[in-house]
Structure formats: structure tokens, C-alpha cells
Design a protein around this motif. Structure first.
Motif, PDB file in Angstrom:
ATOM      1  N   TRP A 156     -10.615   6.283  -3.366  1.00 30.85           N
ATOM      2  CA  TRP A 156      -8.991   6.045  -3.567  1.00 30.85           C
ATOM      3  C   TRP A 156      -8.282   6.753  -2.496  1.00 30.85           C
ATOM      4  O   TRP A 156      -7.140   6.065  -2.175  1.00 30.85           O
ATOM      5  N   LYS A 157      -8.642   7.673  -2.046  1.00 26.51           N
ATOM      6  CA  LYS A 157      -7.916   8.452  -1.040  1.00 26.51           C
ATOM      7  C   LYS A 157      -8.019   7.474   0.283  1.00 26.51           C
ATOM      8  O   LYS A 157      -6.881   7.464   1.014  1.00 26.51           O
ATOM      9  N   VAL A 158      -9.141   6.909   0.800  1.00 27.35           N
ATOM     10  CA  VAL A 158      -9.356   6.271   1.805  1.00 27.35           C
ATOM     11  C   VAL A 158      -8.430   4.894   1.675  1.00 27.35           C
ATOM     12  O   VAL A 158      -7.915   4.561   2.647  1.00 27.35           O
ATOM     13  N   LEU A 159      -8.753   4.347   0.329  1.00 30.67           N
ATOM     14  CA  LEU A 159      -8.011   3.086  -0.041  1.00 30.67           C
ATOM     15  C   LEU A 159      -6.360   3.243   0.083  1.00 30.67           C
ATOM     16  O   LEU A 159      -5.671   2.445   1.051  1.00 30.67           O
ATOM     17  N   LEU A 160      -5.840   4.546  -0.381  1.00 31.58           N
ATOM     18  CA  LEU A 160      -4.394   4.619  -0.022  1.00 31.58           C
ATOM     19  C   LEU A 160      -4.014   4.859   1.295  1.00 31.58           C
ATOM     20  O   LEU A 160      -3.050   4.308   1.771  1.00 31.58           O
ATOM     21  N   GLU A 161      -4.927   5.573   2.083  1.00 32.75           N
ATOM     22  CA  GLU A 161      -4.316   6.009   3.477  1.00 32.75           C
ATOM     23  C   GLU A 161      -4.978   5.075   4.595  1.00 32.75           C
ATOM     24  O   GLU A 161      -4.307   4.789   5.340  1.00 32.75           O
ATOM     25  N   ARG A 162      -5.909   4.395   4.322  1.00 34.89           N
ATOM     26  CA  ARG A 162      -6.378   3.493   5.360  1.00 34.89           C
ATOM     27  C   ARG A 162      -7.108   2.267   5.090  1.00 34.89           C
ATOM     28  O   ARG A 162      -7.514   1.569   5.591  1.00 34.89           O
ATOM     29  N   GLY A 163      -6.930   1.719   3.716  1.00 35.93           N
ATOM     30  CA  GLY A 163      -7.443   0.470   3.341  1.00 35.93           C
ATOM     31  C   GLY A 163      -6.788  -0.554   3.833  1.00 35.93           C
ATOM     32  O   GLY A 163      -5.729  -0.633   4.187  1.00 35.93           O
ATOM     33  N   VAL A 164      -7.683  -1.511   4.012  1.00 32.20           N
ATOM     34  CA  VAL A 164      -7.513  -2.723   5.031  1.00 32.20           C
ATOM     35  C   VAL A 164      -6.997  -3.849   3.773  1.00 32.20           C
ATOM     36  O   VAL A 164      -7.957  -4.227   3.066  1.00 32.20           O
ATOM     37  N   THR A 165      -5.875  -4.229   3.806  1.00 32.95           N
ATOM     38  CA  THR A 165      -5.396  -5.526   2.781  1.00 32.95           C
ATOM     39  C   THR A 165      -5.842  -6.811   3.240  1.00 32.95           C
ATOM     40  O   THR A 165      -5.221  -7.254   4.322  1.00 32.95           O
ATOM     41  N   VAL A 166      -6.511  -7.418   2.451  1.00 30.83           N
ATOM     42  CA  VAL A 166      -6.887  -8.718   2.488  1.00 30.83           C
ATOM     43  C   VAL A 166      -5.950  -9.730   1.698  1.00 30.83           C
ATOM     44  O   VAL A 166      -5.468 -10.853   1.915  1.00 30.83           O
ATOM     45  N   ARG A 167      -5.938  -9.196   0.331  1.00 28.86           N
ATOM     46  CA  ARG A 167      -5.186  -9.974  -0.441  1.00 28.86           C
ATOM     47  C   ARG A 167      -4.320  -9.132  -1.529  1.00 28.86           C
ATOM     48  O   ARG A 167      -4.898  -7.828  -1.925  1.00 28.86           O
ATOM     49  N   GLY A 168      -3.170  -9.453  -1.665  1.00 27.31           N
ATOM     50  CA  GLY A 168      -2.427  -8.710  -2.477  1.00 27.31           C
ATOM     51  C   GLY A 168      -1.685  -7.563  -1.722  1.00 27.31           C
ATOM     52  O   GLY A 168      -1.277  -7.624  -0.441  1.00 27.31           O
ATOM     53  N   PRO A 169      -0.875  -7.091  -2.415  1.00 26.72           N
ATOM     54  CA  PRO A 169       0.345  -5.770  -1.865  1.00 26.72           C
ATOM     55  C   PRO A 169      -0.496  -4.783  -1.144  1.00 26.72           C
ATOM     56  O   PRO A 169      -1.649  -4.536  -1.216  1.00 26.72           O
ATOM     57  N   ALA A 170       0.349  -4.190  -0.204  1.00 29.80           N
ATOM     58  CA  ALA A 170      -0.426  -3.058   0.486  1.00 29.80           C
ATOM     59  C   ALA A 170      -0.728  -1.973  -0.336  1.00 29.80           C
ATOM     60  O   ALA A 170      -0.117  -1.697  -1.506  1.00 29.80           O
ATOM     61  N   PRO A 171      -1.821  -1.063  -0.067  1.00 28.92           N
ATOM     62  CA  PRO A 171      -2.254  -0.021  -0.845  1.00 28.92           C
ATOM     63  C   PRO A 171      -0.901   0.964  -1.101  1.00 28.92           C
ATOM     64  O   PRO A 171      -0.964   1.291  -2.290  1.00 28.92           O
ATOM     65  N   HIS A 172      -0.022   1.259  -0.429  1.00 28.29           N
ATOM     66  CA  HIS A 172       0.943   2.114  -0.780  1.00 28.29           C
ATOM     67  C   HIS A 172       1.841   1.677  -1.808  1.00 28.29           C
ATOM     68  O   HIS A 172       2.880   2.228  -2.284  1.00 28.29           O
ATOM     69  N   GLU A 173       1.906   0.366  -2.033  1.00 28.78           N
ATOM     70  CA  GLU A 173       2.491  -0.374  -3.121  1.00 28.78           C
ATOM     71  C   GLU A 173       1.871  -0.503  -4.515  1.00 28.78           C
ATOM     72  O   GLU A 173       2.567  -0.969  -5.190  1.00 28.78           O
ATOM     73  N   LEU A 174       0.576   0.151  -4.432  1.00 29.34           N
ATOM     74  CA  LEU A 174       0.031  -0.200  -5.694  1.00 29.34           C
ATOM     75  C   LEU A 174       0.156   1.073  -6.812  1.00 29.34           C
ATOM     76  O   LEU A 174      -0.526   0.960  -7.922  1.00 29.34           O
ATOM     77  N   GLY A 175       0.928   2.109  -6.500  1.00 29.71           N
ATOM     78  CA  GLY A 175       0.945   3.157  -7.289  1.00 29.71           C
ATOM     79  C   GLY A 175      -0.315   3.805  -7.638  1.00 29.71           C
ATOM     80  O   GLY A 175      -0.483   4.559  -8.612  1.00 29.71           O
ATOM     81  N   LEU A 176      -1.057   3.995  -6.476  1.00 29.07           N
ATOM     82  CA  LEU A 176      -2.476   4.752  -6.516  1.00 29.07           C
ATOM     83  C   LEU A 176      -2.367   6.108  -6.894  1.00 29.07           C
ATOM     84  O   LEU A 176      -1.580   6.850  -6.188  1.00 29.07           O
ATOM     85  N   ASP A 177      -3.139   6.580  -7.632  1.00 30.92           N
ATOM     86  CA  ASP A 177      -3.427   8.420  -7.749  1.00 30.92           C
ATOM     87  C   ASP A 177      -4.707   8.775  -7.364  1.00 30.92           C
ATOM     88  O   ASP A 177      -5.536   8.798  -8.565  1.00 30.92           O
ATOM     89  N   PRO A 178      -4.924   8.942  -6.175  1.00 28.02           N
ATOM     90  CA  PRO A 178      -6.307   9.533  -5.832  1.00 28.02           C
ATOM     91  C   PRO A 178      -6.767  10.934  -6.636  1.00 28.02           C
ATOM     92  O   PRO A 178      -7.640  11.448  -6.391  1.00 28.02           O
ATOM     93  N   GLU A 179      -5.625  11.600  -7.166  1.00 24.23           N
ATOM     94  CA  GLU A 179      -5.888  13.004  -7.960  1.00 24.23           C
ATOM     95  C   GLU A 179      -6.364  13.745  -6.637  1.00 24.23           C
ATOM     96  O   GLU A 179      -7.502  14.366  -6.775  1.00 24.23           O
ATOM     97  N   PRO A 180      -5.740  14.168  -5.761  1.00 15.21           N
ATOM     98  CA  PRO A 180      -5.930  15.066  -4.926  1.00 15.21           C
ATOM     99  C   PRO A 180      -6.471  16.447  -5.088  1.00 15.21           C
ATOM    100  O   PRO A 180      -7.157  16.883  -4.408  1.00 15.21           O
ATOM    101  N   GLY A 181      -5.961  16.754  -6.406  1.00 16.02           N
ATOM    102  CA  GLY A 181      -6.198  18.108  -7.056  1.00 16.02           C
ATOM    103  C   GLY A 181      -7.725  18.391  -7.274  1.00 16.02           C
ATOM    104  O   GLY A 181      -8.233  19.499  -7.454  1.00 16.02           O
ATOM    105  N   LYS A 182      -8.268  17.118  -7.517  1.00 18.64           N
ATOM    106  CA  LYS A 182      -9.664  16.897  -7.916  1.00 18.64           C
ATOM    107  C   LYS A 182     -10.741  16.719  -6.928  1.00 18.64           C
ATOM    108  O   LYS A 182     -11.825  16.579  -7.060  1.00 18.64           O
ATOM    109  N   LEU A 183     -10.209  16.648  -5.665  1.00 13.04           N
ATOM    110  CA  LEU A 183     -11.070  15.974  -4.538  1.00 13.04           C
ATOM    111  C   LEU A 183     -12.010  17.012  -4.214  1.00 13.04           C
ATOM    112  O   LEU A 183     -13.329  16.742  -3.828  1.00 13.04           O
TER     113      LEU A 183
END
Length: 308
Positions: A156-183
Motif C-alpha cells: 500500500w505504501k508503494v501503491l500510494l507513492e509510486r503506483g502506476v495508474t492504468v485505470r481509475g483515479p490517481a493513487p493519491h486521490e483514493l484516500g489510501l491508508d498504508p498505516e505507516p505506524g505498522k510498517l
């Protein structure tokens, strides 16, 4: 390299080819494979896959043609019934026909270029990642309902920061929560769980195998994963296995360097000059050596965490 993706969703293969010409984000081999995969998906389940994001080695800038798989996260619109689940399982097979055919033609025991990934409900994307229940996932020959290892803080961290959008909104628009405190905790659990178990089997004289792949090849292909997790535990950043090789050379004792260089060479498909070290040329001893290295990485990670 910064990726800028397309959110276009044409319904046939020719249209996808046009999209990739207009938006050359992905390597040609990847674009072709994703084009085929999504064209099959749209025929089996019209309108259901509303988001498609490429992660893994491609997002991390380490994808190798003919050696790497293609990892994705897909967002599905609406509930899936039994018929839909059967079609997802069929998509896993039909969507990867080109990769399987190439492996057969080249007589390879593995199938590089396979499109692997996880499906989640679009309504769940804004939830903390450890609370998301995947719809399904597939990796290699395996299709799983209600499970998906890829739904975790690292991906989820990779998706949010570097994910390549093929279809749909950009990852930063999805409201993702990678829970960095649990990484850090999640990576440490992986080391003490999967990798400690793997190392124990390697040291027992019965190392893990894969279909058509001998134990020493499985071992060397796994050698760079533990230092990759170690890097994330120490720095909070996610890197590729190739980058993890350089990190390992800088971090761990010189006695491990020949093994690390061999693992990197194998990953890159390059010949490796490893001198006369019998442990690196003997298929019976190599798994044990990788097991010992893995346990050393785990011990180092524990020391780092104790010092925090």
C-alpha cells in the motif's frame, strides 16, 4: 523515475494499444501484457474493474523483461457473486495465456511476465490497509478467494507513492491508508514468520522447492528478500531486491558478499564470477548458506529494533 498513468478504460485490445502509444508509462512488454489482461477482464466482467494500478518491481524501477512478473492492485465495483468469482478465476488463466505460451516456447520452468495481483472493493480503498478484506487474489498457479497477501502496509505504501495508474483515479486521490505506524512491525513479523521458517527448512537439509525448480535455485532467488525487509525496518522506505543487494553489501559482513553478488547476478540474468567458494558452487550447500544469511539478517533487524 516518476510515473504518470492513464485513467482511460477502452474495451478492446486495439484501443489499449493506442492508449499505450499515447501514454508510454510502462515498458512495452508490460503494456502488452496488461492490455491483454484487461481486455479479457472487460469481456468476462464488463464494467466491474474500475481501478487498475501496477505496483511491485515496475513501480520500484526494477522490472526486468523475461525475468520479472507484473504485480497489480485492482479495484472492483459492486459485490461479486459466485458467477463473478468463477470468472475471476478464469481471468487468471486466460489473462496470462501469452506469458504461459512464451515460457512453453522457451522451455522455462517458471513463467516470467505473469500478471499477478489482488482485487479489492472500491468502497474499501479508504480503509486502513490491515482492515481491508481482499475479494480475491492470484499469484502464479494459485487463485485464492477472500485472501490476498498483497493487501499489506508495504504494497500500500508503494501503491500510494509510486503506483502506476492504468485505470481509475490517481493513487493519491483514493484516500489510501498504508498505516505507516505498522510498517516496521509488519516487516519484522515477516522475517520472524515466513523467512525464519524458510531458513529453518534450508538448514534442516530439506530446503523448500518449487515445481520444476531445484532447491538451490529457489534459495538463491530468495536471498535478497530478507535484506530488503531489513532496509524497510531501519529506514521506513521500500526498495527493490536489486537495491537491497547494494544495501546488503553496505550493511552486512564481508563473508556474505559473494552470496549477495551471486544473488544479484542471478536476478539480473548475468553470469556470476564467484571464485572458488565451494558453498556457492555446490547445489547441496547453497540453500544452507542462504538459510544462515537469512538468520543473520533477522538477528540484525532485532538488534536495530532493540536500539530504537
Amino acid at each position: 523515475m516518476k510515473h504518470v498513468g492513464c485513467s482511460v478504460a477502452p474495451r478492446d485490445y486495439a484501443a489499449w494499444r493506442l492508449v499505450w502509444k499515447l501514454c508510454p508509462v510502462l515498458p512495452e512488454d508490460v503494456a502488452r501484457a496488461v492490455s491483454h489482461y484487461l481486455s479479457v477482464a472487460d469481456r468476462l466482467m464488463p464494467g466491474r474493474i474500475c481501478g487498475f494500478y501496477v505496483v511491485g518491481s515496475i513501480a520500484l524501477g526494477a522490472w526486468r523483461s523475461g525475468r520479472s512478473d507484473i504485480d497489480f492492485v485492482a479495484a472492483v465495483d459492486g459485490d461479486l457473486g459466485e458467477r463473478d468469482m468463477r470468472r475471476l478465476a478464469l481471468l487468471h488463466k486466460l489473462g496470462n495465456v501469452p506469458a504461459a505460451w512464451q515460457a512453453l516456447v522457451r522451455a522455462r520452468p517458471s513463467i516470467p511476465g505473469t500478471v499477478n495481483g489482488v482485487f479489492v472493493a472500491v468502497s474499501d480503498l479508504g480503509r486502513p490497509v490491515t482492515r481491508i478484506r481482499p475479494i480475491a487474489s492470484h499469484s502464479g498457479p494459485s487463485f485464492k478467494r477472500g485472501r490476498g497477501f498483497e493487501v499489506n502496509p508495504v504494497v500500500w505504501k508503494v501503491l500510494l507513492e509510486r503506483g502506476v495508474t492504468v485505470r481509475g483515479p490517481a493513487p493519491h486521490e483514493l484516500g489510501l491508508d498504508p498505516e505507516p505506524g505498522k510498517l516496521r512491525e509488519w516487516n519484522l513479523r515477516q522475517l520472524h514468520g515466513h523467512f525464519a521458517t524458510w531458513a529453518g527448512r534450508a538448514l534442516s537439509g530439506k530446503p523448500p522447492r518449487k515445481p520444476l525448480q531445484p532447491a538451490h535455485r529457489v534459495a538463491i532467488s530468495s536471498a535478497l528478500a530478507p535484506p530488503r525487509l531489513h532496509h524497510t525496518i531501519v529506514t521506513g522506505e521500500v526498495i527493490s531486491k536489486e537495491a537491497a543487494a547494494q544495501y546488503a553489501l553496505e550493511t552486512f559482513e564481508a563473508r556474505w558478499h559473494p552470496l549477495i553478488r551471486l544473488a544479484l547476478a542471478r536476478r539480473l540474468g548475468l553470469p556470476a564470477s564467484v571464485g572458488v567458494d565451494a558453498s556457492l558452487t555446490d547445489p547441496r550447500r547453497l540453500p544452507r548458506l542462504v538459510g544462515e544469511f537469512t538468520l543473520d539478517v533477522i538477528a540484525s533487524a532485532d538488534r536495530r529494533c532493540e536500539g530504537v
